[in-house]
Enzyme design. Sequence first.
Site, PDB file in Angstrom:
ATOM      1  N   GLU A 287       2.411  20.300 -13.772  1.00 25.56           N
ATOM      2  CA  GLU A 287       1.226  20.973 -14.310  1.00 25.56           C
ATOM      3  C   GLU A 287       0.071  20.009 -14.544  1.00 25.56           C
ATOM      4  O   GLU A 287      -1.078  20.435 -14.640  1.00 25.56           O
ATOM      5  CB  GLU A 287       1.568  21.728 -15.604  1.00 25.56           C
ATOM      6  CG  GLU A 287       2.166  20.902 -16.728  1.00 25.56           C
ATOM      7  CD  GLU A 287       3.683  20.749 -16.638  1.00 25.56           C
ATOM      8  OE1 GLU A 287       4.219  20.666 -15.516  1.00 25.56           O
ATOM      9  OE2 GLU A 287       4.334  20.692 -17.695  1.00 25.56           O
TER      10      GLU A 287
ATOM     11  N   GLY B 145      12.632  14.008 -14.128  1.00 26.30           N
ATOM     12  CA  GLY B 145      13.426  13.238 -15.077  1.00 26.30           C
ATOM     13  C   GLY B 145      14.841  13.790 -15.254  1.00 26.30           C
ATOM     14  O   GLY B 145      15.122  14.959 -14.975  1.00 26.30           O
ATOM     15  N   ILE B 146      15.700  12.940 -15.754  1.00 23.79           N
ATOM     16  CA  ILE B 146      17.122  13.271 -15.887  1.00 23.79           C
ATOM     17  C   ILE B 146      17.341  14.425 -16.886  1.00 23.79           C
ATOM     18  O   ILE B 146      18.175  15.303 -16.659  1.00 23.79           O
ATOM     19  CB  ILE B 146      17.897  11.991 -16.278  1.00 23.79           C
ATOM     20  CG1 ILE B 146      19.375  12.122 -16.028  1.00 23.79           C
ATOM     21  CG2 ILE B 146      17.664  11.576 -17.694  1.00 23.79           C
ATOM     22  CD1 ILE B 146      20.096  10.773 -16.097  1.00 23.79           C
TER      23      ILE B 146
ATOM     24  N   THR C 268      15.324  16.898 -17.666  1.00 22.23           N
ATOM     25  CA  THR C 268      14.944  18.167 -17.035  1.00 22.23           C
ATOM     26  C   THR C 268      15.970  18.549 -15.973  1.00 22.23           C
ATOM     27  O   THR C 268      16.342  19.718 -15.849  1.00 22.23           O
ATOM     28  CB  THR C 268      13.546  18.048 -16.380  1.00 22.23           C
ATOM     29  OG1 THR C 268      12.671  17.398 -17.285  1.00 22.23           O
ATOM     30  CG2 THR C 268      12.984  19.399 -16.025  1.00 22.23           C
TER      31      THR C 268
ATOM     32  N   GLU D 145      16.621  15.033  -7.479  1.00 20.59           N
ATOM     33  CA  GLU D 145      16.166  13.644  -7.296  1.00 20.59           C
ATOM     34  C   GLU D 145      15.669  13.179  -8.654  1.00 20.59           C
ATOM     35  O   GLU D 145      14.562  13.540  -9.068  1.00 20.59           O
ATOM     36  CB  GLU D 145      15.019  13.591  -6.271  1.00 20.59           C
ATOM     37  CG  GLU D 145      15.413  13.955  -4.865  1.00 20.59           C
ATOM     38  CD  GLU D 145      16.265  12.909  -4.174  1.00 20.59           C
ATOM     39  OE1 GLU D 145      16.366  11.771  -4.685  1.00 20.59           O
ATOM     40  OE2 GLU D 145      16.850  13.235  -3.135  1.00 20.59           O
TER      41      GLU D 145
ATOM     42  N   CYS E 245      10.081   5.962  -9.353  1.00 23.47           N
ATOM     43  CA  CYS E 245      11.497   6.176  -9.653  1.00 23.47           C
ATOM     44  C   CYS E 245      12.340   4.968  -9.258  1.00 23.47           C
ATOM     45  O   CYS E 245      13.315   4.638  -9.903  1.00 23.47           O
ATOM     46  CB  CYS E 245      11.997   7.420  -8.937  1.00 23.47           C
ATOM     47  SG  CYS E 245      11.715   7.365  -7.153  1.00 23.47           S
TER      48      CYS E 245
ATOM     49  N   GLU F 104      14.923   4.636 -18.742  1.00 25.32           N
ATOM     50  CA  GLU F 104      13.787   4.603 -17.823  1.00 25.32           C
ATOM     51  C   GLU F 104      12.474   4.757 -18.586  1.00 25.32           C
ATOM     52  O   GLU F 104      12.081   5.864 -18.954  1.00 25.32           O
ATOM     53  CB  GLU F 104      13.928   5.725 -16.789  1.00 25.32           C
ATOM     54  CG  GLU F 104      12.915   5.624 -15.667  1.00 25.32           C
ATOM     55  CD  GLU F 104      12.878   6.874 -14.795  1.00 25.32           C
ATOM     56  OE1 GLU F 104      12.958   7.992 -15.335  1.00 25.32           O
ATOM     57  OE2 GLU F 104      12.737   6.733 -13.573  1.00 25.32           O
TER      58      GLU F 104
END
Length: 489
Positions: free
Chosen positions: A178, A229-230, A232, A250, A284, A385
């Site tokens: 967004e 992200g992990i 989500t 991914e 990433c 991260e």
Amino acid sequence: MDFKKNYINGEWVASHSNATRDIINPFNQEIIATVTESDETDTKAAINAAREAFDSGKWAATPATERGHIVHIIAELIERDKEELAKLESLDTGKTVEESRGDMEDIAGVFRYYAQLADKNGGEIIDSPIPNTISKVVHEPVGVCGQITPWNYPLLQASWKLAPALVAGNTLIMKPSEITPLTTVKVFELMEEAGVPSGVINLILGPGESVGAELSANEEVDLISFTGGIATGKKIMQAASANVKNIALELGGKNPNIIFADADFDTAVDQALNAVYFHAGQICSAGTRLIVEETIHDKFIEKLVQRVENIKLGSGFDKNTQMGPLISEEHLNKVIHYVETGKQEGATVAVGGKRPNNPALQQGFFYLPTVLTNCTTEMHVVQEEGFGPVITVETFQTEAEAITLANDSIYGLSGGVWTNDIAKAERCVAKMRMGTVWINEFNLYFPHAPWGGFKQSGIGRELGKAGLEEYQETKHIFQNLKPEAMNWF
Ligand SMILES: NC(=O)c1ccc[n+]([C@@H]2O[C@H](COP(=O)([O-])OP(=O)(O)OC[C@H]3O[C@@H](n4cnc5c(N)ncnc54)[C@H](O)[C@@H]3O)[C@@H](O)[C@H]2O)c1
Ligand SMILES: C[N+](C)(C)CC=O
């Protein structure tokens, strides 16, 4: 700049609520565009359009050569408008225009690669073990695909999903981040111009919690492909279980960059910078965990710090700028938090570790390129991260120790090894649990080779032939040429 809308069933439409969102330039916080803000109702309309288009069979029945031809035209249109697209991407993300130009070349290349693969994956004849039968395998589209992308490489990550989904004959609904939707909107305009039939491609602008969640849970969606992200990714995986969707994730990385003492010193230093500081570390696969052989640690860090001190921060539109701002204030605060936590846990700031003083940069979300030494594997800044311009440095004495440090992560996206001893490099990469491992290189990717993560960095692969197969179902067709009654019952 005009008002950006959703693209549903071949029409550009505002959200049913008429809600809007301002898109912010991270360099100076100016409003660069206003876009429609959708919710679950708009998302369902887009899903219905994609469902009807898929069920009509018109796109799947279009010969693969023709689908490939249209995807090739998209590549040409991206090539035609690449300068406009690059500038739009830089305006939206803050990255340098030079980096965005590189992204646009890559993106056109991805569409070109899948265009030429379109009619080369037709299936195979199986050598049937049963006489007088034909056994063949064909590939069919998965169906309606939900595609959700992040803000760091908005159009690049979109291209990895759009091109293979289209050539495989699927219909799709894409939801860009967004906060960076502008180049994705532009590419939907180009896909319309290229002649993709209405209903096949649908674009929905809005937040993850409503639009993304609806796409992930809706039972009319057959596949969800997510980059982000992990946290989500875990939510999406859970939502996708509603109808046992195909799923491709991914996710993030915390990528090790191992430097052995016998590596080419200057090249390894230079590439350790490239591994992290492009796009202010918001990559990433950034090689943020520098793992250096103890005997060269001091010399390596001295040279690294010297180079980092000279990195020029500024507007992505200034030719001299080497590093732009972070994407948002929220993200800047996250990076600050990780560095401060690292310091509390015992890390030393060798360079950076704060926001720049330059008055010209105060409106932007800038953070100085940073190197933290004296790091240990259990530190939050080493394990989590942070997604900023921050290198943590750990040391090793033996090859085995280097591998243990490299693999000590919940992530497994990518990693690098620098050495002139090829046998040693091969021993290392065989033990490194990551989807991509570079030897004497970092952060290189191209359309022909698969990309994806081991461990919690994801599920499935994008790019390469594997990236097309994500969007295909495999069907076995068995034909008996001499049917006979069995008389069993
Ligand atoms: N593995 C890769 O190839 C790759 C590439 C680029 C970025 N990334 C990762 O992406 C992350 C940075 O991107 P980000 O901050 O935009 O990630 P994010 O997970 O916050 O958001 C990604 C997308 O998911 C949407 N989303 C948010 N909540 C959702 C929900 N509940 N359901 C469905 N969708 C939802 C967002 O709106 C956005 O479009 C980093 O972790 C980075 O490593 C990975
Ligand atoms: C996959 N890549 C490297 C293009 C972008 C990652 O954030």
